[in-house]
Design a protein around this motif. Structure first.
Motif, PDB file in Angstrom:
ATOM      1  N   THR A   1       1.266  -1.629   0.198  1.00  0.00           N
ATOM      2  CA  THR A   1      -0.203  -0.205  -0.471  1.00  0.00           C
ATOM      3  C   THR A   1       0.769   1.192  -0.248  1.00  0.00           C
ATOM      4  OG1 THR A   1      -1.713  -1.283   1.154  1.00  0.00           O
ATOM      5  CG2 THR A   1      -2.216   1.380   1.340  1.00  0.00           C
ATOM      6  N   ILE A   2       1.881   1.297   1.156  1.00  0.00           N
ATOM      7  CA  ILE A   2       3.048   2.281   0.862  1.00  0.00           C
ATOM      8  C   ILE A   2       3.644   2.771  -0.881  1.00  0.00           C
ATOM      9  CG2 ILE A   2       5.545   3.381   1.409  1.00  0.00           C
ATOM     10  CD1 ILE A   2       4.180   1.819   3.939  1.00  0.00           C
ATOM     11  N   ARG A   3       3.742   1.491  -1.404  1.00  0.00           N
ATOM     12  CA  ARG A   3       4.309   1.459  -2.825  1.00  0.00           C
ATOM     13  C   ARG A   3       3.113   2.022  -4.229  1.00  0.00           C
ATOM     14  NH1 ARG A   3       9.575   1.408  -2.957  1.00  0.00           N
ATOM     15  NH2 ARG A   3      10.589   0.106  -1.180  1.00  0.00           N
ATOM     16  N   SER A   4       1.716   1.243  -3.967  1.00  0.00           N
ATOM     17  CA  SER A   4       1.294   1.454  -4.691  1.00  0.00           C
ATOM     18  C   SER A   4      -0.069   1.949  -4.907  1.00  0.00           C
ATOM     19  CB  SER A   4       1.156   0.163  -5.329  1.00  0.00           C
ATOM     20  OG  SER A   4       2.085  -0.434  -5.281  1.00  0.00           O
ATOM     21  N   GLY A   5      -0.125   2.853  -3.227  1.00  0.00           N
ATOM     22  CA  GLY A   5      -1.460   3.338  -2.741  1.00  0.00           C
ATOM     23  C   GLY A   5      -2.521   2.480  -2.435  1.00  0.00           C
ATOM     24  N   PHE A   6      -3.837   3.190  -3.251  1.00  0.00           N
ATOM     25  CA  PHE A   6      -5.275   2.903  -2.293  1.00  0.00           C
ATOM     26  C   PHE A   6      -6.198   2.968  -3.989  1.00  0.00           C
ATOM     27  CE2 PHE A   6      -5.293   6.339   0.300  1.00  0.00           C
ATOM     28  CZ  PHE A   6      -6.489   7.173   0.212  1.00  0.00           C
ATOM     29  N   ILE A   7      -7.327   2.325  -3.235  1.00  0.00           N
ATOM     30  CA  ILE A   7      -7.996   2.867  -4.296  1.00  0.00           C
ATOM     31  C   ILE A   7      -9.581   3.568  -2.968  1.00  0.00           C
ATOM     32  CG2 ILE A   7     -10.243   2.670  -5.374  1.00  0.00           C
ATOM     33  CD1 ILE A   7      -8.727   0.403  -6.745  1.00  0.00           C
ATOM     34  N   LEU A   8     -10.218   4.518  -3.438  1.00  0.00           N
ATOM     35  CA  LEU A   8     -11.324   4.910  -2.329  1.00  0.00           C
ATOM     36  C   LEU A   8     -12.556   5.219  -3.413  1.00  0.00           C
ATOM     37  CD1 LEU A   8     -12.113   6.245   0.567  1.00  0.00           C
ATOM     38  CD2 LEU A   8     -11.742   8.305  -0.417  1.00  0.00           C
ATOM     39  N   LEU A   9     -13.869   3.872  -2.366  1.00  0.00           N
ATOM     40  CA  LEU A   9     -14.834   3.652  -3.356  1.00  0.00           C
ATOM     41  C   LEU A   9     -15.686   3.816  -2.579  1.00  0.00           C
ATOM     42  CD1 LEU A   9     -16.237   1.808  -5.355  1.00  0.00           C
ATOM     43  CD2 LEU A   9     -16.012  -0.019  -3.828  1.00  0.00           C
ATOM     44  N   PHE A  10     -16.559   4.906  -3.068  1.00  0.00           N
ATOM     45  CA  PHE A  10     -17.968   5.662  -2.232  1.00  0.00           C
ATOM     46  C   PHE A  10     -18.927   4.888  -3.557  1.00  0.00           C
ATOM     47  CE2 PHE A  10     -15.835   8.972  -0.492  1.00  0.00           C
ATOM     48  CZ  PHE A  10     -16.146   9.141   0.026  1.00  0.00           C
ATOM     49  N   ASN A  11     -19.629   4.130  -2.850  1.00  0.00           N
ATOM     50  CA  ASN A  11     -21.197   2.912  -3.430  1.00  0.00           C
ATOM     51  C   ASN A  11     -21.392   3.542  -2.788  1.00  0.00           C
ATOM     52  OD1 ASN A  11     -22.776   0.817  -3.448  1.00  0.00           O
ATOM     53  ND2 ASN A  11     -21.610  -0.600  -2.923  1.00  0.00           N
ATOM     54  N   GLY A  12     -22.799   4.309  -3.911  1.00  0.00           N
ATOM     55  CA  GLY A  12     -23.547   5.183  -3.622  1.00  0.00           C
ATOM     56  C   GLY A  12     -24.762   3.976  -4.606  1.00  0.00           C
ATOM     57  N   TYR A  13     -24.795   3.012  -4.316  1.00  0.00           N
ATOM     58  CA  TYR A  13     -25.803   1.778  -4.417  1.00  0.00           C
ATOM     59  C   TYR A  13     -26.801   2.423  -3.079  1.00  0.00           C
ATOM     60  CZ  TYR A  13     -28.926  -1.868  -5.105  1.00  0.00           C
ATOM     61  OH  TYR A  13     -29.848  -2.881  -5.404  1.00  0.00           O
ATOM     62  N   ASN A  14     -28.386   2.565  -3.343  1.00  0.00           N
ATOM     63  CA  ASN A  14     -30.081   2.703  -2.559  1.00  0.00           C
ATOM     64  C   ASN A  14     -29.385   4.379  -2.450  1.00  0.00           C
ATOM     65  OD1 ASN A  14     -31.645   0.724  -3.037  1.00  0.00           O
ATOM     66  ND2 ASN A  14     -30.681  -0.310  -2.129  1.00  0.00           N
ATOM     67  N   ALA A  15     -27.718   5.250  -2.233  1.00  0.00           N
ATOM     68  CA  ALA A  15     -28.209   6.291  -1.893  1.00  0.00           C
ATOM     69  C   ALA A  15     -29.296   7.360  -2.873  1.00  0.00           C
ATOM     70  CB  ALA A  15     -27.311   6.918  -1.979  1.00  0.00           C
ATOM     71  N   GLY A  16     -29.995   8.290  -1.547  1.00  0.00           N
ATOM     72  CA  GLY A  16     -31.154   9.370  -2.019  1.00  0.00           C
ATOM     73  C   GLY A  16     -30.814  10.487  -1.293  1.00  0.00           C
ATOM     74  N   PHE A  17     -31.293  11.227  -1.924  1.00  0.00           N
ATOM     75  CA  PHE A  17     -31.480  12.423  -1.156  1.00  0.00           C
ATOM     76  C   PHE A  17     -30.757  12.450   0.080  1.00  0.00           C
ATOM     77  CE2 PHE A  17     -32.119  17.390  -1.745  1.00  0.00           C
ATOM     78  CZ  PHE A  17     -30.841  18.032  -2.768  1.00  0.00           C
ATOM     79  N   ARG A  18     -31.652  12.511   0.768  1.00  0.00           N
ATOM     80  CA  ARG A  18     -31.677  12.183   1.903  1.00  0.00           C
ATOM     81  C   ARG A  18     -30.002  11.401   2.826  1.00  0.00           C
ATOM     82  NH1 ARG A  18     -32.697   7.187   0.376  1.00  0.00           N
ATOM     83  NH2 ARG A  18     -32.133   5.254   1.676  1.00  0.00           N
ATOM     84  N   ASN A  19     -29.263  11.432   1.595  1.00  0.00           N
ATOM     85  CA  ASN A  19     -27.857  10.936   2.432  1.00  0.00           C
ATOM     86  C   ASN A  19     -26.888  12.013   2.301  1.00  0.00           C
ATOM     87  OD1 ASN A  19     -28.981   7.527   1.080  1.00  0.00           O
ATOM     88  ND2 ASN A  19     -28.539   8.445   3.556  1.00  0.00           N
ATOM     89  N   LEU A  20     -27.440  12.873   1.093  1.00  0.00           N
ATOM     90  CA  LEU A  20     -26.673  14.191   0.884  1.00  0.00           C
ATOM     91  C   LEU A  20     -26.442  15.061   1.939  1.00  0.00           C
ATOM     92  CD1 LEU A  20     -24.989  15.961  -1.339  1.00  0.00           C
ATOM     93  CD2 LEU A  20     -27.845  17.235  -1.433  1.00  0.00           C
ATOM     94  N   ASP A  21     -24.724  15.019   2.280  1.00  0.00           N
ATOM     95  CA  ASP A  21     -24.404  16.528   3.655  1.00  0.00           C
ATOM     96  C   ASP A  21     -22.915  16.799   2.678  1.00  0.00           C
ATOM     97  OD1 ASP A  21     -23.057  17.274   5.325  1.00  0.00           O
ATOM     98  OD2 ASP A  21     -23.046  14.833   6.672  1.00  0.00           O
ATOM     99  N   ARG A  22     -23.762  17.921   2.381  1.00  0.00           N
ATOM    100  CA  ARG A  22     -22.750  18.771   2.149  1.00  0.00           C
ATOM    101  C   ARG A  22     -21.589  19.901   2.764  1.00  0.00           C
ATOM    102  NH1 ARG A  22     -27.550  22.206   4.851  1.00  0.00           N
ATOM    103  NH2 ARG A  22     -26.941  23.259   6.447  1.00  0.00           N
ATOM    104  N   ARG A  23     -21.860  18.792   3.552  1.00  0.00           N
ATOM    105  CA  ARG A  23     -19.811  19.538   4.647  1.00  0.00           C
ATOM    106  C   ARG A  23     -19.185  17.731   3.825  1.00  0.00           C
ATOM    107  NH1 ARG A  23     -22.689  17.971   9.807  1.00  0.00           N
ATOM    108  NH2 ARG A  23     -23.753  16.221   9.387  1.00  0.00           N
TER     109      ARG A  23
END
Length: 293
Positions: free
Chosen positions: A170-192
């Motif tokens: 991980t130190i040498r190659s890095g990592f992947i950040l995955l945001f899984n939006g399945y079933n997410a809606g406007f109720r999950n929106l956080d402007r912060r």
């Protein structure tokens, strides 16, 4: 028309956030993998020279470097490609953000962080891409702004990142950040969240972002892209990838165990035990809890 109605209902605070430096970028095309950072290779003697110089600078500031493992300091050297000046600055920024988010130390979890890890809101997946990168997932459908702050998302991500940075790969190659939006809606929106996550993870982490992936991007991602893209550095923007199908996601980011990842995306709950078993093998040690820096 629906998009227009939603845009008009956006909080006024978004217009303030758009004044951040940087220009809005075109929305990434769905199904395109985007650029990715490459594994950083160095010569052992170059690493040792940079590590020795970093230790010298920290010692001059009063840090007892004898209490710090070389593997810990190497993270900062590698994250800044052996640039000692930038690595030294990164040490300070990382210390500041850890003290802000985890004032009692990373190994002392608050109920909100423990809860986020337990329900799978944030997790280290038991899958890697084809060159061995770890994947940290944030399940946005489990975030409710009225009950949790943006920092309540950032803390477990930092915890997971600190865990996987115990691995040389991980130190040498890095990592992947995955945001899984399945079933997410406007109720999950956080402007912060956009400003908080970019502030913390774009400049303060001794790790390399290989890719920033959004699966099943909800409509508010499209609406907020002008804001999100302005908060990202140009290099990171190029690494953003959007996917609407499981097949595109696992094939184009190069997941090694494609069958397993497809199964996980179909039924994440049944995978939770396996996921926890995988990442809980890490013995998390906070190198900074008992030293001056």
């Amino acid at each position: 028309q629906r998009k227009q109605e939603m845009a008009e209902s956006m909080p006024e605070e978004f217009s303030d956030a758009l004044q951040e430096e940087g220009e809005a970028a075109p929305m990434p095309a769905e199904g395109q993998a985007g650029e990715q950072s490459k594994t950083f290779h160095t010569k052992p003697e170059e690493e040792e020279k940079a590590l020795s110089e970093l230790k010298k600078r920290l010692a001059e500031e009063g840090t007892d470097v004898s209490k710090l493992e070389d593997s810990h300091l190497r993270k900062f050297i590698m994250a800044r490609k052996l640039d000692v000046d930038r690595a030294h600055q990164l040490v300070k920024l990382y210390r500041e953000i850890k003290e802000e988010l985890f004032p009692d130390g990373l190994t002392r979890l608050t109920p909100s962080v423990a809860g986020a890890l337990e329900i799978g809101k944030v997790m280290i997946l038991p899958f890697r891409d084809d060159i061995g990168r770890r994947i940290i997932q944030v399940k946005t459908s489990l975030h409710f702004p009225s009950k949790a702050s943006a920092e309540d998302v950032a803390r477990p991500v930092l915890y997971c990142l600190h865990s996987i940075l115990q691995e040389e790969e991980t130190i040498r190659s890095g990592f992947i950040l995955l945001f899984n939006g399945y079933n997410a809606g406007f109720r999950n929106l956080d402007r912060r969240i956009p400003k908080t996550m970019m502030r913390i993870f774009q400049n303060h982490m001794p790790a390399r972002f290989a890719r920033f992936v959004i699966y099943k991007p909800p409509i508010f991602v499209r609406l907020l892209w002008p804001l999100l893209s302005r908060l990202m550095k140009a290099k990171l923007r190029k690494r953003v990838a959007l996917f609407n199908t499981r097949e595109d996601l696992v094939s184009k980011i190069g997941v090694a165990d494609q069958e397993g990842m497809l199964s996980f995306l179909l039924d994440t709950k049944s995978w939770n035990g396996e996921v926890r078993k995988d990442w809980q093998k890490f013995t998390l040690v906070d190198e900074n809890e008992d030293v001056s820096y």
